[in-house]
Scaffold this motif. Structure first.
Motif, short mmCIF file in Angstrom:
data_model
loop_
_atom_site.label_atom_id
_atom_site.label_comp_id
_atom_site.label_asym_id
_atom_site.label_seq_id
_atom_site.Cartn_x
_atom_site.Cartn_y
_atom_site.Cartn_z
N ILE A 402 5.38 26.56 -24.31
CA ILE A 402 4.37 27.44 -23.71
C ILE A 402 5.06 28.32 -22.67
CG2 ILE A 402 2.18 27.56 -22.50
CD1 ILE A 402 1.98 26.32 -25.28
N ASP A 403 4.80 29.63 -22.72
CA ASP A 403 5.45 30.53 -21.78
C ASP A 403 4.70 30.58 -20.46
OD1 ASP A 403 3.20 32.00 -22.28
OD2 ASP A 403 4.23 33.82 -22.94
N ARG A 404 5.12 31.43 -19.56
CA ARG A 404 4.56 31.52 -18.20
C ARG A 404 3.11 31.94 -18.17
NH1 ARG A 404 8.69 36.11 -16.40
NH2 ARG A 404 9.96 34.76 -17.74
N ASN A 405 2.65 32.56 -19.26
CA ASN A 405 1.25 33.01 -19.32
C ASN A 405 0.38 32.12 -20.18
OD1 ASN A 405 1.69 35.43 -17.72
ND2 ASN A 405 2.77 36.26 -19.50
N GLY A 406 0.94 30.97 -20.65
CA GLY A 406 0.14 30.01 -21.40
C GLY A 406 0.06 30.29 -22.90
N TYR A 407 1.01 31.03 -23.48
CA TYR A 407 1.00 31.33 -24.91
C TYR A 407 2.14 30.61 -25.62
CZ TYR A 407 -2.22 35.14 -23.82
OH TYR A 407 -3.32 35.88 -23.39
N ASP A 408 1.86 30.16 -26.85
CA ASP A 408 2.88 29.58 -27.72
C ASP A 408 3.44 30.72 -28.58
OD1 ASP A 408 4.51 28.21 -29.39
OD2 ASP A 408 2.97 26.86 -30.20
N ARG A 409 4.65 31.14 -28.29
CA ARG A 409 5.21 32.32 -28.94
C ARG A 409 6.14 31.99 -30.10
NH1 ARG A 409 3.85 37.02 -26.84
NH2 ARG A 409 2.87 37.05 -24.79
N ASP A 410 6.16 30.75 -30.56
CA ASP A 410 6.92 30.45 -31.78
C ASP A 410 6.29 31.21 -32.95
OD1 ASP A 410 8.45 28.82 -30.25
OD2 ASP A 410 7.60 26.93 -31.01
N PHE A 440 3.99 35.92 -38.21
CA PHE A 440 2.84 35.06 -37.92
C PHE A 440 3.16 34.17 -36.71
CE2 PHE A 440 3.23 35.85 -42.47
CZ PHE A 440 2.01 36.45 -42.76
N TYR A 441 2.24 34.10 -35.76
CA TYR A 441 2.46 33.36 -34.52
C TYR A 441 1.71 32.04 -34.56
CZ TYR A 441 4.55 37.63 -32.73
OH TYR A 441 5.36 38.71 -32.55
N GLU A 442 2.30 31.05 -33.88
CA GLU A 442 1.69 29.73 -33.82
C GLU A 442 0.39 29.76 -33.01
OE1 GLU A 442 2.59 27.06 -35.42
OE2 GLU A 442 4.42 27.92 -36.30
N ASP A 443 0.36 30.58 -32.01
CA ASP A 443 -0.82 30.67 -31.14
C ASP A 443 -1.86 31.57 -31.80
OD1 ASP A 443 -2.68 30.99 -29.01
OD2 ASP A 443 -1.06 30.63 -27.57
N ASP A 444 -3.07 31.05 -31.93
CA ASP A 444 -4.13 31.84 -32.57
C ASP A 444 -4.56 33.03 -31.72
OD1 ASP A 444 -4.06 30.06 -34.65
OD2 ASP A 444 -5.69 28.80 -33.85
N GLN A 445 -4.23 33.02 -30.44
CA GLN A 445 -4.61 34.13 -29.58
C GLN A 445 -3.76 35.38 -29.80
OE1 GLN A 445 -5.60 32.80 -25.38
NE2 GLN A 445 -4.46 30.99 -26.06
#
Length: 574
Positions: A402-410, A440-445
């Motif tokens: 999880i990055d500094r803003n709360g997103y999973d960028r894998d 395609f990103y792991e985070d749905d956001q």
């Protein structure tokens, strides 16, 4: 008349006797000469002037009248009588003139040694055939075809002339080798490698080095060393391209931050000095004529671009971005079909950010490993044209989930493209392809990134003086702005090089680019126009000058900027 002295008489007596005898022999009929140039000649040749033989190869006194039984030729007296045998000289041959005093018949050269010359002379003297009437079938004449023109195992060459006209086979002339550039660096020979070191120092002025409108311009100096290594092996290959730069600016800037919505419109560090490096080592291992392995090792150093949304607020200087990676591939040919498989691995890491207040901030959440592979299948339609299709996939795994803003960028990326490689008589070389990319990103956001890809690297040699280059690139870059998936960038550049002289080369370049910030409505259009001149003083010294203008137009408010750069530089190379 007084009587000569006894000593003078003793000297003159033997000479007078010899002279009188010589005159008597010369006046005899056996040594009479016929005029060498006809009866109407203004002057007859001298007593000892030989008459030329019919072949012109040797000379003899008098003219031949008959052949003796032993093969020797007798000499006439001028009245049709045969000279007495005693008047013929002994066998004497002069090597310098070829004169044979016996006039013996010269030995004939075997015809096998002069067969080609005689055949060529016969064809040269052959009469021109008369005009042919329709429907006739003239006699066919053989044509001389040298053995070096016959190919072993190939069909026989037609050795007849249908039009009864002697013809000869000609050897096609080889195209001349291109003239070597008299100003190209010679390099340093070390074993089987050639090293070409160089260093370039450039100074100039940039009206907007921060790429933020409204800030002051600055002068700058750039030092760019490089080392090019080329192998010289009959098989296999090992090359290296090591380049780096460091730019110093004379201006410092206070931190700037201006937000618009969820995107940081502008930010700049206090010190904008930055380094870059692009070092690559490539190799090829030839298994056999149809199979080979290819590999590349690379190390890249850079920073975030000035004016990028990734630039943090309150920075003292840009953090460094280091990328190391490798590629290993195998190429297999099946007649005209070529199959290429490649595997890649890259690791991207960031240094900690140094802030203006002296503290640091970690960038570990931006680090990731990327693993990928690709498959390309090409088919050679004709020499110089090899269309291909290519597909590949990769995955990015970040050091922090999880990055500094709360997103999973894998994320996982897939692409497919089709194009062709070109090599037409060295006029057009390179390759170009169009395709489509998905990420395609792991985070749905985070929104899926997709779009058209443009990849091209073409060089067209319009003439010996003018060269046109077309370069197209597509990138899918990471971003740390909340809510944005990434930046999808496409760039196209057209460059024209013209040599006014061998030592004076002008370059004109225009380009455009689009930055699509996936996850928002922001769309930036970038443009550039550049004019440069290169003056080659020698193989080792070059002078450069460039005038360039860049500008950006965005649909985001307060994001537009313009920048004009003027540079002059000195390049030393070996």
């Amino acid at each position: 008349m007084p009587r000569p002295s006894s000593r003078f008489a003793a000297w003159l007596g033997p000479g007078a006797i010899v002279g009188a005898g010589f005159v008597a022999v010369a006046a005899s009929p056996g040594f009479a000469q016929t005029p060498a140039f006809g009866t109407d000649s203004a002057e007859e040749p001298g007593l000892f002037a030989p008459a030329p033989d019919a072949s012109g190869a040797r000379f003899r006194p008098g003219s031949p009248t008959a052949a003796a039984p032993d093969g020797r030729t007798t000499f006439g007296t001028g009245d049709g009588e045969t000279a007495p045998s005693g008047s013929q000289p002994r066998s004497t041959t002069t090597a310098a003139t070829g004169f044979d005093s016996r006039n013996a018949r010269r030995p004939r050269v075997p015809q096998s040694l002069t067969q080609r010359q005689q055949e060529a002379a016969r064809l040269k003297k052959a009469p021109v055939p008369p005009t042919l009437t329709p429907g006739t079938n003239p006699q066919e004449i053989p044509v001389v075809v040298p053995g070096r023109l016959r190919r072993r195992g190939g069909p026989d060459i037609d050795t007849t002339s249908r039009l009864n006209v002697p013809t000869t086979a000609t050897i096609p002339r080889r195209s001349p080798r291109p003239e070597e550039d008299p100003y190209a660096p010679l390099g340093i020979r070390t074993g089987a490698f050639t090293l070409r070191p160089a260093i370039e120092v450039t100074t100039g002025y940039d009206s907007n080095p921060t790429r933020i409108q409204g800030l002051a311009g600055s002068g700058f100096t750039t030092v760019a060393p490089e080392l090019i290594i080329r192998s010289d092996w009959q098989r296999h290959q090992l090359n290296a391209d090591l380049r780096g730069t460091y730019t110093w600016y004379g201006q410092t800037y206070p931190p700037v931050s201006e937000n618009a919505g969820t995107v940081a419109a502008s930010a700049t560090p206090e010190v904008i000095d930055r380094p870059t490096m692009d070092s690559r080592v490539t190799g090829r291992f030839d298994v056999d004529r149809l199979s080979r392995f290819e590999g590349e090792a690379r190390a890249l150093i850079s920073t975030d671009n000035p004016g990028s949304p990734n630039v943090q607020t309150g920075l003292k200087r840009f953090p460094l971005v280091t990328t190391v990676g490798a590629t290993l591939g195998h190429v297999q040919q099946f007649n005209r079909l070529e199959v290429t498989t490649k595997g890649t691995i890259d690791h991207q890491m960031y240094s900690d950010s140094l802030l203006s207040d002296g503290t640091t901030s970690s960038n570990a959440d931006r680090e990731y490993n990327q693993y990928g592979g690709s498959l390309r299948v090409g088919y050679e339609l004709k020499p110089g044209l090899r269309p291909f299709v290519e597909s590949g996939a990769d995955t990015r795994v970040h050091s922090q989930k999880i990055d500094r803003n709360g997103y999973d960028r894998d994320s996982t990326g897939v692409y497919a493209k089709a194009g062709s490689t070109f090599e037409f008589s060295r006029k057009l070389i390179g390759e170009a392809a169009l395709g489509w990319l998905w990420r395609f990103y792991e985070d749905d956001q985070l929104t899926t990134m997709s779009g058209l890809t443009i990849d091209a690297a073409l060089t067209y040699t319009a003439s010996d003086l003018t060269t046109v280059k077309l370069i197209g690139t597509t990138r899918a870059s990471e971003i740390i702005v909340p809510g944005l998936s990434g930046v999808f960038s496409r760039d196209v550049t057209l460059q024209v090089d013209h040599a006014f002289r061998r030592w004076l080369i002008g370059t004109a370049r225009i380009g455009t680019g689009i930055d699509d910030y996936v996850g928002s409505d922001r769309l930036d259009h970038r443009y550039l126009v550049s004019i440069a001149m290169l003056y080659k003083l020698s193989r080792e010294v070059q002078l450069k000058g460039e005038l360039r203008h860049d500008w950006l137009r965005s649909n985001l408010e307060n994001a537009d900027w313009d920048a004009t750069t003027v540079t002059v530089g000195l390049r030393l190379q070996r």
